[in-house]
Design a protein around this motif. Structure first.
Motif, PDB file in Angstrom:
ATOM      1  N   TRP A   1      68.365  44.188  32.525  1.00 51.31           N
ATOM      2  CA  TRP A   1      68.213  42.939  32.914  1.00 51.31           C
ATOM      3  C   TRP A   1      69.408  42.027  32.305  1.00 51.31           C
ATOM      4  CZ3 TRP A   1      62.378  43.210  31.405  1.00 51.31           C
ATOM      5  CH2 TRP A   1      61.886  43.951  32.410  1.00 51.31           C
ATOM      6  N   LEU A   2      69.706  42.201  31.046  1.00 53.08           N
ATOM      7  CA  LEU A   2      70.749  41.484  30.482  1.00 53.08           C
ATOM      8  C   LEU A   2      71.965  41.627  30.915  1.00 53.08           C
ATOM      9  CD1 LEU A   2      71.533  39.218  28.188  1.00 53.08           C
ATOM     10  CD2 LEU A   2      71.567  41.430  26.675  1.00 53.08           C
ATOM     11  N   LYS A   3      72.354  42.745  31.308  1.00 50.44           N
ATOM     12  CA  LYS A   3      73.531  42.985  32.045  1.00 50.44           C
ATOM     13  C   LYS A   3      73.724  42.399  33.410  1.00 50.44           C
ATOM     14  CE  LYS A   3      76.782  46.914  33.219  1.00 50.44           C
ATOM     15  NZ  LYS A   3      76.949  46.366  34.310  1.00 50.44           N
ATOM     16  N   ALA A   4      72.553  42.403  33.997  1.00 51.57           N
ATOM     17  CA  ALA A   4      72.628  41.969  35.378  1.00 51.57           C
ATOM     18  C   ALA A   4      72.893  40.469  35.430  1.00 51.57           C
ATOM     19  CB  ALA A   4      71.417  42.230  36.060  1.00 51.57           C
ATOM     20  N   TYR A   5      72.124  39.779  34.465  1.00 54.68           N
ATOM     21  CA  TYR A   5      72.648  38.347  34.327  1.00 54.68           C
ATOM     22  C   TYR A   5      73.962  38.115  33.926  1.00 54.68           C
ATOM     23  CZ  TYR A   5      73.148  34.403  30.975  1.00 54.68           C
ATOM     24  OH  TYR A   5      73.658  33.518  30.191  1.00 54.68           O
ATOM     25  N   LEU A   6      74.343  38.755  32.955  1.00 48.42           N
ATOM     26  CA  LEU A   6      75.820  38.639  32.456  1.00 48.42           C
ATOM     27  C   LEU A   6      76.707  39.009  33.514  1.00 48.42           C
ATOM     28  CD1 LEU A   6      75.755  40.030  28.719  1.00 48.42           C
ATOM     29  CD2 LEU A   6      75.693  37.645  29.640  1.00 48.42           C
ATOM     30  N   ASP A   7      76.468  39.808  34.550  1.00 49.71           N
ATOM     31  CA  ASP A   7      77.405  40.299  35.406  1.00 49.71           C
ATOM     32  C   ASP A   7      77.241  39.215  36.785  1.00 49.71           C
ATOM     33  OD1 ASP A   7      78.207  42.155  34.155  1.00 49.71           O
ATOM     34  OD2 ASP A   7      77.281  43.847  35.158  1.00 49.71           O
ATOM     35  N   GLY A   8      76.392  38.234  36.605  1.00 50.45           N
ATOM     36  CA  GLY A   8      76.273  37.195  37.754  1.00 50.45           C
ATOM     37  C   GLY A   8      75.295  37.605  38.678  1.00 50.45           C
ATOM     38  N   GLU A   9      74.270  38.852  38.697  1.00 52.72           N
ATOM     39  CA  GLU A   9      73.884  39.287  39.758  1.00 52.72           C
ATOM     40  C   GLU A   9      72.236  38.502  39.899  1.00 52.72           C
ATOM     41  OE1 GLU A   9      73.299  43.256  39.231  1.00 52.72           O
ATOM     42  OE2 GLU A   9      75.353  43.832  38.940  1.00 52.72           O
ATOM     43  N   GLN A  10      72.036  37.728  38.844  1.00 48.20           N
ATOM     44  CA  GLN A  10      70.921  36.971  38.770  1.00 48.20           C
ATOM     45  C   GLN A  10      71.231  35.871  37.661  1.00 48.20           C
ATOM     46  OE1 GLN A  10      67.281  38.731  37.673  1.00 48.20           O
ATOM     47  NE2 GLN A  10      68.178  39.798  35.805  1.00 48.20           N
ATOM     48  N   ASP A  11      70.323  34.714  38.061  1.00 50.94           N
ATOM     49  CA  ASP A  11      70.454  33.507  37.031  1.00 50.94           C
ATOM     50  C   ASP A  11      69.842  33.751  35.612  1.00 50.94           C
ATOM     51  OD1 ASP A  11      67.978  32.681  37.646  1.00 50.94           O
ATOM     52  OD2 ASP A  11      68.595  31.199  39.049  1.00 50.94           O
ATOM     53  N   PHE A  12      70.123  32.775  34.696  1.00 49.73           N
ATOM     54  CA  PHE A  12      69.361  32.842  33.535  1.00 49.73           C
ATOM     55  C   PHE A  12      68.020  32.801  33.593  1.00 49.73           C
ATOM     56  CE2 PHE A  12      67.906  31.188  29.358  1.00 49.73           C
ATOM     57  CZ  PHE A  12      68.527  32.248  28.632  1.00 49.73           C
ATOM     58  N   THR A  13      67.294  31.931  34.482  1.00 51.37           N
ATOM     59  CA  THR A  13      65.977  31.612  34.650  1.00 51.37           C
ATOM     60  C   THR A  13      65.062  33.038  35.220  1.00 51.37           C
ATOM     61  OG1 THR A  13      66.386  29.303  35.149  1.00 51.37           O
ATOM     62  CG2 THR A  13      64.231  30.395  35.813  1.00 51.37           C
ATOM     63  N   ALA A  14      66.135  33.450  35.935  1.00 48.25           N
ATOM     64  CA  ALA A  14      65.111  34.759  36.641  1.00 48.25           C
ATOM     65  C   ALA A  14      65.193  35.866  35.420  1.00 48.25           C
ATOM     66  CB  ALA A  14      66.216  35.264  37.795  1.00 48.25           C
ATOM     67  N   PHE A  15      66.376  36.051  34.754  1.00 50.62           N
ATOM     68  CA  PHE A  15      66.440  36.859  33.774  1.00 50.62           C
ATOM     69  C   PHE A  15      65.502  36.689  32.774  1.00 50.62           C
ATOM     70  CE2 PHE A  15      68.035  36.952  29.415  1.00 50.62           C
ATOM     71  CZ  PHE A  15      67.787  38.350  29.092  1.00 50.62           C
ATOM     72  N   SER A  16      65.111  35.529  32.354  1.00 51.78           N
ATOM     73  CA  SER A  16      64.139  35.175  31.407  1.00 51.78           C
ATOM     74  C   SER A  16      62.858  35.373  31.807  1.00 51.78           C
ATOM     75  CB  SER A  16      64.369  33.820  30.942  1.00 51.78           C
ATOM     76  OG  SER A  16      64.055  32.683  31.756  1.00 51.78           O
TER      77      SER A  16
END
Length: 335
Positions: free
Chosen positions: A69-84
């Motif tokens: 999930w962290l990698k997907a956020y850092l790669d721009g696949e989802q925003d920080f709110t969705a990741f959290s």
């Protein structure tokens, strides 16, 4: 300390086996002075915390999904709110499986310090206090109690992304008795221990003692170099930064900046070039010194029980493995 993204969620749970209820925030917090102050205070409290461990992610799996999930956020696949939100829902599930766990406010903050990106995750609790109002009345007030920080982790995102060989890009607070109640939080991060901070620190102190003995330094110089080592290592621990052997070597002997580093390499102590300092181990590293009637004795505390034995009943100090120079002097005296 630029804050890239920050959010707080609430997991309401009591340590009685009751279900955990998630109150999730639907947008990031706006960067403010209060937010910067909170993060600065959190870092200070976290750095001062003893009993931390360092490690790396488990391979991503159904049991350890956080790194994915962290990698997907850092790669721009989802925003920080969705990741959290994904992360905190997973934490809620693990809390329910751990009956002894207690809920609280879950802070996730992606921030930059110098050229390094970090992700801080902490379970925060409130304490009851009092405040004085503008009308000079005394009223109850709640405040975040960062002094009671028991579950927190910090991920060095830059090192994780750029140094594939690293085994210490995650630090986390260990439970006082090793595992027990904090296990679920470590599993939530998906972290395994990679570097033994206390063990590496003990090895460093052993290497330093051997170095001082091999150099046959006068007591005053040995004491100054000991002070330099402890001061540097303690300072790094307060900053949350690792000990760097080459940097430490240069501080210990400015005229021969490579001497201590080469001693470590030549003797093959098996130490990592960089490792986190363990403050508890450092605090136990001290010198015992005594002078009386032409007798001068000085030794480091960790030698007690190995090379040195104190017999209080007979008022004796038994010293094993005498320094070579001292043995040579004693032999010449006998002859």
């Amino acid at each position: 300390m630029p804050i890239r993204h920050c959010i707080v969620h609430l997991i309401d749970k009591k340590p009685d086996g009751s279900p955990a209820v998630l109150h999730a925030r639907d947008s990031e917090l706006t960067t403010s002075q209060a937010m910067e102050n909170l993060l600065a205070d959190l870092n200070e409290s976290y750095n001062a915390k003893q009993g931390k461990a360092w490690g790396l992610f488990h391979e991503e799996s159904g049991a350890y999904p956080f790194s994915g999930w962290l990698k997907a956020y850092l790669d721009g696949e989802q925003d920080f709110t969705a990741f959290s939100r994904q992360a905190v829902e997973h934490l809620q599930k693990l809390m329910e499986e751990s009956n002894l766990s207690t809920g609280g406010h879950v802070l996730l903050a992606h921030y930059q310090q110098g050229m390094t990106d970090y992700l801080a995750i902490a379970l925060l609790h409130h304490s009851e206090g009092v405040a004085v109002t503008d009308a000079l009345d005394v009223t109850p007030a709640k405040h975040l109690d960062l002094g009671q920080l028991h579950l927190a982790a910090r991920i060095n995102i830059s090192e994780w992304q750029n140094n594939k060989q690293s085994k210490q890009y995650i630090s986390f607070i260990k439970g006082k008795n090793g595992k027990k109640v904090s296990d679920y939080f470590r599993d939530f991060i998906g972290c395994q221990e990679g570097v033994d901070g206390p063990g590496e620190t003990r090895t460093l102190l052993k290497a330093f003692s051997d170095f001082v003995e091999s150099e046959d330094l006068p007591e005053e110089q040995a004491r100054e170099k000991t002070k330099t080592l402890v001061g540097y290592a303690t300072g790094q621990a307060k900053l949350g930064e690792p000990i760097t052997l080459e940097e430490l070597s240069g501080l210990i002997d400015e005229e021969r900046p490579k001497a201590f580093y080469e001693h470590i390499r030549n003797k093959d102590y098996g130490m990592a070039p960089e490792f986190p300092a363990d403050k508890r181990t450092l605090s136990q590293f001290q010198r015992f010194t005594g002078r009386a009637e032409g007798l001068s004795i000085s030794f480091e505390a960790h030698l007690l029980g190995s090379k040195i034995e104190y017999d209080e009943g007979r008022d004796m100090l038994i010293i094993r493995q005498l320094p070579t120079q001292l043995k040579d002097q004693l032999k010449r005296r006998q002859e």
